[in-house]
Design an enzyme around this catalytic site. Structure first.
Site, PDB file in Angstrom:
ATOM      1  N   GLY A  59      -4.147 -13.802  -2.121  1.00 15.97           N
ATOM      2  CA  GLY A  59      -4.930 -15.137  -2.090  1.00 15.97           C
ATOM      3  C   GLY A  59      -4.605 -16.146  -1.328  1.00 15.97           C
ATOM      4  O   GLY A  59      -5.046 -17.199  -1.147  1.00 15.97           O
ATOM      5  N   GLN A  92      -2.288  -2.758   7.247  1.00 14.27           N
ATOM      6  CA  GLN A  92      -1.628  -3.774   7.978  1.00 14.27           C
ATOM      7  C   GLN A  92      -2.190  -3.656   9.537  1.00 14.27           C
ATOM      8  O   GLN A  92      -3.034  -3.147   9.894  1.00 14.27           O
ATOM      9  CB  GLN A  92       0.018  -3.807   7.717  1.00 14.27           C
ATOM     10  CG  GLN A  92       0.454  -4.096   6.464  1.00 14.27           C
ATOM     11  CD  GLN A  92       0.531  -2.996   5.656  1.00 14.27           C
ATOM     12  OE1 GLN A  92       0.936  -1.857   5.758  1.00 14.27           O
ATOM     13  NE2 GLN A  92      -0.042  -3.202   4.091  1.00 14.27           N
ATOM     14  N   LYS A 132     -10.562  -3.568   8.598  1.00 17.19           N
ATOM     15  CA  LYS A 132     -10.583  -2.167   8.797  1.00 17.19           C
ATOM     16  C   LYS A 132     -11.316  -1.224   7.719  1.00 17.19           C
ATOM     17  O   LYS A 132     -11.926  -0.249   7.818  1.00 17.19           O
ATOM     18  CB  LYS A 132      -9.079  -1.496   8.573  1.00 17.19           C
ATOM     19  CG  LYS A 132      -8.329  -2.055   9.859  1.00 17.19           C
ATOM     20  CD  LYS A 132      -6.718  -1.690   9.654  1.00 17.19           C
ATOM     21  CE  LYS A 132      -6.042  -2.214   8.654  1.00 17.19           C
ATOM     22  NZ  LYS A 132      -5.683  -3.643   8.608  1.00 17.19           N
ATOM     23  N   GLY A 133     -11.434  -1.845   6.428  1.00 16.56           N
ATOM     24  CA  GLY A 133     -11.857  -1.516   5.295  1.00 16.56           C
ATOM     25  C   GLY A 133     -13.674  -0.897   5.585  1.00 16.56           C
ATOM     26  O   GLY A 133     -13.849  -0.006   5.354  1.00 16.56           O
ATOM     27  N   VAL A 189     -20.786  -8.012  12.648  1.00 15.51           N
ATOM     28  CA  VAL A 189     -21.423  -9.184  12.644  1.00 15.51           C
ATOM     29  C   VAL A 189     -21.584  -9.740  11.173  1.00 15.51           C
ATOM     30  O   VAL A 189     -22.494 -10.693  10.655  1.00 15.51           O
ATOM     31  CB  VAL A 189     -22.782  -9.137  13.342  1.00 15.51           C
ATOM     32  CG1 VAL A 189     -22.595  -9.107  14.795  1.00 15.51           C
ATOM     33  CG2 VAL A 189     -23.728  -8.218  12.788  1.00 15.51           C
ATOM     34  N   ARG A 228      17.818   7.622   0.821  1.00 14.51           N
ATOM     35  CA  ARG A 228      17.714   9.069   0.108  1.00 14.51           C
ATOM     36  C   ARG A 228      17.686   8.706  -1.049  1.00 14.51           C
ATOM     37  O   ARG A 228      18.418   9.661  -1.974  1.00 14.51           O
ATOM     38  CB  ARG A 228      18.747   9.812   0.855  1.00 14.51           C
ATOM     39  CG  ARG A 228      18.347  10.108   2.343  1.00 14.51           C
ATOM     40  CD  ARG A 228      19.312  10.537   3.042  1.00 14.51           C
ATOM     41  NE  ARG A 228      20.519   9.401   3.519  1.00 14.51           N
ATOM     42  CZ  ARG A 228      21.484   9.753   4.118  1.00 14.51           C
ATOM     43  NH1 ARG A 228      21.645  11.027   4.462  1.00 14.51           N
ATOM     44  NH2 ARG A 228      22.004   8.604   4.347  1.00 14.51           N
ATOM     45  N   ASP A 247      -5.456  -7.352   8.363  1.00 13.10           N
ATOM     46  CA  ASP A 247      -6.789  -7.832   7.853  1.00 13.10           C
ATOM     47  C   ASP A 247      -7.870  -7.906   8.734  1.00 13.10           C
ATOM     48  O   ASP A 247      -8.627  -8.930   8.964  1.00 13.10           O
ATOM     49  CB  ASP A 247      -6.570  -9.320   7.447  1.00 13.10           C
ATOM     50  CG  ASP A 247      -5.485  -9.288   6.353  1.00 13.10           C
ATOM     51  OD1 ASP A 247      -5.894  -8.508   5.411  1.00 13.10           O
ATOM     52  OD2 ASP A 247      -4.535 -10.004   6.142  1.00 13.10           O
ATOM     53  N   GLU A 248      -8.038  -7.197   9.780  1.00  9.03           N
ATOM     54  CA  GLU A 248      -9.058  -7.060  10.722  1.00  9.03           C
ATOM     55  C   GLU A 248     -10.448  -6.628  10.514  1.00  9.03           C
ATOM     56  O   GLU A 248     -11.247  -6.501  11.208  1.00  9.03           O
ATOM     57  CB  GLU A 248      -8.397  -6.102  12.009  1.00  9.03           C
ATOM     58  CG  GLU A 248      -7.154  -6.457  12.548  1.00  9.03           C
ATOM     59  CD  GLU A 248      -5.990  -6.017  11.708  1.00  9.03           C
ATOM     60  OE1 GLU A 248      -6.035  -5.054  10.930  1.00  9.03           O
ATOM     61  OE2 GLU A 248      -4.918  -5.817  12.718  1.00  9.03           O
ATOM     62  N   ASN A 294       0.279  -3.146  -0.724  1.00  8.41           N
ATOM     63  CA  ASN A 294       0.385  -4.775   0.090  1.00  8.41           C
ATOM     64  C   ASN A 294      -0.941  -4.737   0.937  1.00  8.41           C
ATOM     65  O   ASN A 294      -1.248  -5.710   1.281  1.00  8.41           O
ATOM     66  CB  ASN A 294       1.745  -4.610   1.171  1.00  8.41           C
ATOM     67  CG  ASN A 294       2.017  -3.287   1.889  1.00  8.41           C
ATOM     68  OD1 ASN A 294       1.216  -2.405   1.731  1.00  8.41           O
ATOM     69  ND2 ASN A 294       2.751  -3.400   2.832  1.00  8.41           N
ATOM     70  N   ALA A 295      -1.554  -3.420   1.152  1.00 10.32           N
ATOM     71  CA  ALA A 295      -2.748  -3.656   1.826  1.00 10.32           C
ATOM     72  C   ALA A 295      -3.981  -4.221   0.914  1.00 10.32           C
ATOM     73  O   ALA A 295      -3.828  -3.978  -0.146  1.00 10.32           O
ATOM     74  CB  ALA A 295      -3.225  -2.196   2.270  1.00 10.32           C
ATOM     75  N   GLY A 296      -5.117  -4.582   1.464  1.00 14.69           N
ATOM     76  CA  GLY A 296      -6.160  -4.692   0.652  1.00 14.69           C
ATOM     77  C   GLY A 296      -7.439  -4.798   1.464  1.00 14.69           C
ATOM     78  O   GLY A 296      -7.450  -5.553   2.634  1.00 14.69           O
ATOM     79  N   HIS A 297      -8.228  -4.057   0.832  1.00 16.42           N
ATOM     80  CA  HIS A 297      -9.780  -4.139   1.504  1.00 16.42           C
ATOM     81  C   HIS A 297     -10.725  -4.663   0.657  1.00 16.42           C
ATOM     82  O   HIS A 297     -10.530  -4.353  -0.452  1.00 16.42           O
ATOM     83  CB  HIS A 297     -10.089  -2.723   1.966  1.00 16.42           C
ATOM     84  CG  HIS A 297      -9.209  -2.133   2.776  1.00 16.42           C
ATOM     85  ND1 HIS A 297      -8.794  -2.539   3.920  1.00 16.42           N
ATOM     86  CD2 HIS A 297      -8.798  -0.775   2.703  1.00 16.42           C
ATOM     87  CE1 HIS A 297      -8.107  -1.419   4.454  1.00 16.42           C
ATOM     88  NE2 HIS A 297      -7.988  -0.484   3.954  1.00 16.42           N
TER      89      HIS A 297
END
Ligand code: IMP
Ligand code: MG
Length: 440
Positions: free
Chosen positions: A304, A226, A16-17, A416, A144, A13-14, A38-41
């Site tokens: 959330g 992530q 990145k998106g 910003v 496998r 959650d930095e 699991n990712a979310g932008h």
């Protein structure tokens, strides 16, 4: 021309998106290479919010082709919903725009059941996963027994394989986890058949496509998900995700060699957040943490959940810079810290009185470290309109300088605000400038 790898330097959650979205305006390809939904932008484009979990953010740029690489685990239900939502918003999603690597593996309903049942059983000791089945799907890949997308093209052979997987999952749910959850094979089969019908035209040889494109001078953005501190191998167990999140994962997850990675851009917020359980040495448990959470809108895009907030952690950053060989940093959400009297960054950990040279390997120790801080003056007023370093208050510039110095990595970009335009190049941005400047 080359490639830029966008890698989360903290706990995810930095922002990145937004950086990926910016770089993709010049990119021929945008590539996801690890993790899953699991990712979310959350991207804000022309004032409209778009949420993406699986499809690379590059899809919003018409001339960018997107690849979901072999290292990603794909939930077909999520893919269907997400592509449908994109189309509703007027984004063209077609096999020309989106390729699913034939070697990527599926997340199926039994993975989701297993993930959630295990977390329920763990109670207080839970990891705090996103409950999306990521862990169990990646376990199946390592065991496998996972299902590759290529298998969707040979349904008759897939059926017995799936029957066995569902039977195994049900035995495990009942006898190991002690859960009353049961997976219905017929539902899984129906879903798989629908996924095959819908997505067969999208399945391709991602590694070959990418290699060919790179050899012809294409521009590629690798979109990490992530963060470095959640890396499956280098993060503090068990509070990590199941994939490798460091830049090395690009090679194994997109199927290219390291020499095709032109520039590694680490993304970090000007403070830290973490969602889910696990140690977080600079966490703020007071109203300051509360204030950062509300002004930064720090609530998980996927689940959330409120994110835990704390000061910028240069110990974690030095580790992230090293693990991924970061060339430069993008520091996001600087505006969130506006109005504070003082801002801090953690420069060192102590454990039992001893100064450490890195994060400890065990969570039990990481829980106990004491963070030492550098305290800087804050700044007042809104900085959301700044479009260059010179337009920032001196104190905000001093914070960026301290971050670069303490992290051992130059800052190339600063953010910003949430809007596409709310950011600028800040110094060491040579590679990124040429990546974007010659763009279309
Ligand atoms: P999983 O990836 O769902 O197995 O969750 C494992 C841990 O990683 C949990 O602490 C999650 O909250 C965290 N996590 C997974 N994906 C993200 C993300 O995109 N941002 C932040 N945390 C994440
Ligand atoms: Mg996120």
């Amino acid at each position: 021309m080359g490639s830029v790898a966008v890698i989360g330097a903290q706990w995810g959650d930095e922002g990145k998106g937004k950086i990926v979205d910016f770089l993709c305006r010049s990119a021929d390809w945008a590539v996801r290479f690890q993790g899953g939904n699991n990712a979310g932008h959350t991207l804000v484009v022309n004032g409209v919010k778009t949420k993406l979990n699986l499809v690379p953010s590059g899809i919003l740029n018409e001339s960018t082709r997107c690849l979901i690489g072999a290292g990603v685990v794909i939930d077909p239900l999520v893919l269907r919903e997400e592509t449908a939502r994109l189309r509703e918003n007027g984004v063209a999603v077609s096999p020309e725009r989106l390729v699913l690597d034939r070697e990527a593996q599926l997340i199926l309903p039994y993975h989701v059941e297993l993930d959630q049942a295990r977390e329920e059983k763990k109670g207080d000791k839970k990891i705090g996963t996103t409950g999306r089945g990521i862990g169990p799907a990646i376990e199946d890949r390592a065991r496998r027994t996972g299902v590759r997308l290529a298998e969707l093209l040979k349904l008759s052979e897939l059926k017995p394989h799936l029957e066995e997987n569902v039977e195994h999952a049900n035995l495990y749910l009942k006898h190991v986890v002690g859960s009353s959850r049961v997976v219905d094979f017929n539902l899984v089969w129906k879903l798989v058949c629908e996924a095959a019908a819908e997505f067969a035209p999208y399945i391709g040889n991602g590694s070959l496509l990418l290699h060919t494109a790179l050899s012809r001078g294409a521009r590629v953005v690798f979109e990490g998900a992530q963060g470095s501190m959640l890396d499956q191998t280098f993060g503090a167990l068990p509070y990590v995700t199941s994939s490798n999140t460091v830049s090395g994962a690009i090679c194994t997850g997109a199927g290219i060699g390291p020499r095709h990675i032109g520039h590694v851009l680490g993304v970090a917020k000007a403070y830290c957040t973490r969602v889910g359980e696990g140690p977080f040495p600079t966490e703020l448990h007071d109203e300051l943490g509360e204030r950062i959470r509300s002004s930064g809108g720090e609530f998980g895009t996927v689940t959330g959940r409120p994110r835990r907030c704390g000061w910028f952690d240069a110990v974690a950053m030095r580790r992230a810079v090293r693990l991924s060989g970061m060339d430069s940093l993008a520091i996001t959400k600087l505006d969130v810290l506006s109005g504070l009297e003082k801002v801090k960054i953690c420069t060192r950990y102590r454990l039992d009185g001893r100064a450490l040279d890195d994060m400890p390997a065990l969570s039990a120790d990481l829980y106990r470290v004491q963070a030492e801080y550098l305290e800087l003056d804050g700044w007042q007023g809104d900085i959301g309109a700044a479009r260059s370093l010179e337009e920032l208050p001196l104190e905000a510039r001093a914070l960026l300088e301290a971050i670069a110095e303490q992290s051992g990595c130059p800052v190339a970009m600063a953010g910003v605000g949430a809007e596409r335009e709310a950011g600028f190049y800040a110094g060491a941005a040579g590679y990124l400038r040429s990546f974007t400047a010659e763009g279309r």
